[in-house]
Design an enzyme around this catalytic site. Structure first.
Site, mmCIF file in Angstrom:
data_model
loop_
_atom_site.group_PDB
_atom_site.id
_atom_site.type_symbol
_atom_site.label_atom_id
_atom_site.label_comp_id
_atom_site.label_asym_id
_atom_site.label_seq_id
_atom_site.Cartn_x
_atom_site.Cartn_y
_atom_site.Cartn_z
ATOM 1 N N ILE A 74 0.687 -1.418 0.006
ATOM 2 C CA ILE A 74 0.107 0.088 -0.151
ATOM 3 C C ILE A 74 0.817 1.209 -0.037
ATOM 4 O O ILE A 74 1.761 1.334 0.633
ATOM 5 C CB ILE A 74 -0.993 0.009 1.299
ATOM 6 C CG1 ILE A 74 -1.787 -1.320 1.540
ATOM 7 C CG2 ILE A 74 -2.032 1.180 1.153
ATOM 8 C CD1 ILE A 74 -2.182 -1.553 2.772
ATOM 9 N N ASP A 75 0.486 2.320 -0.739
ATOM 10 C CA ASP A 75 1.207 3.296 -0.753
ATOM 11 C C ASP A 75 0.174 4.730 -0.887
ATOM 12 O O ASP A 75 -0.861 4.951 -1.662
ATOM 13 C CB ASP A 75 2.395 3.547 -1.743
ATOM 14 C CG ASP A 75 3.329 4.751 -1.314
ATOM 15 O OD1 ASP A 75 3.918 4.758 -0.748
ATOM 16 O OD2 ASP A 75 3.015 5.609 -2.273
ATOM 17 N N THR A 76 0.431 5.713 0.124
ATOM 18 C CA THR A 76 -0.177 6.931 -0.127
ATOM 19 C C THR A 76 0.430 8.241 -0.281
ATOM 20 O O THR A 76 1.668 8.251 0.100
ATOM 21 C CB THR A 76 -0.882 7.108 1.230
ATOM 22 O OG1 THR A 76 -1.823 6.141 1.639
ATOM 23 C CG2 THR A 76 -1.957 8.296 1.469
ATOM 24 N N SER A 111 -2.666 3.709 -3.323
ATOM 25 C CA SER A 111 -2.807 2.321 -4.399
ATOM 26 C C SER A 111 -2.495 1.245 -3.333
ATOM 27 O O SER A 111 -1.936 1.191 -2.357
ATOM 28 C CB SER A 111 -1.683 2.508 -5.318
ATOM 29 O OG SER A 111 -1.884 3.612 -6.230
#
Length: 198
Positions: A74-76, A111
């Site tokens: 996950i990446d923000t 994502s």
């Protein structure tokens, strides 16, 4: 499709927020392993593309040494226009970010990448949320910076903390801006796992 159990799932993150959000929907990964990757954006890389690449890279890094597991990366990313705002390295950079976001709309891209064992399948979902901050006074800026809540936050923004009081409106997913789009993550995982909803 044979349903898997959650002990076959690795979360490629040590973020307490993401762990708590997963628990909120009764998901507890079997392993939690943070991925150490190069997070420098590529030249002219757009925020959405960067978010996808980071989520995928985190999952791939962990699965390279755990090929028999499902891995969730996950990446923000916080973006002002095409500008990617990374985690602030120091208070001076945090101040630049907060002043840039003051009174303006910005986008938060989160994502989620799910890799199946041996990378036989790859599923990626990206959620975009539009956020607008109020115009901040000097006092508010100094108060926020002094709190040190900007540390280890994309764009220096802790939406679960003090930065939440600066939000005039948001359009999209609240859970996404604090680190994990719950609906999209649930839908991805429910394709493979017995989530024990009953």
């Amino acid at each position: 499709m044979i349903e898997q159990f959650l002990n076959n799932l690795i979360l490629a993150s040590s973020s307490e927020r993401r762990i708590a959000l997963l628990k909120q929907i009764n998901i507890e990964p079997g392993l939690i392993l943070p991925a150490d990757i190069d997070e420098i954006p590529l030249r002219k890389e757009l925020p959405k593309d960067y978010s996808i690449r980071m989520a995928k890279s985190k999952a791939e890094k962990i699965q390279s040494s755990n090929p028999d597991y499902f891995v969730l990366g996950i990446d923000t990313v916080v973006a002002c226009g095409r500008r990617i705002l990374l985690k602030a390295k120091n208070i001076e950079q945090a101040e630049k970010y907060i002043r840039l976001l003051s009174g303006r709309r910005h986008r938060v891209y989160t994502s989620v990448c799910l890799l199946t064992p041996d990378r036989s399948k790859q599923h990626i979902r990206t959620v975009v949320t539009i956020v607008k901050f109020k115009r901040l006074s000097e006092r508010e800026i100094k108060y926020y910076l002094a709190s040190e809540e900007w540390k280890n936050r994309a764009g220096g923004c802790n939406m679960q903390g003090l930065a939440g009081m600066f939000v005039l409106f948001l359009r999209g997913s609240y859970s996404s801006i604090i680190g994990l789009p719950l609906h999209e993550t649930y839908c991805l995982l429910s394709n493979y796992f017995n989530l024990n909803l009953y």
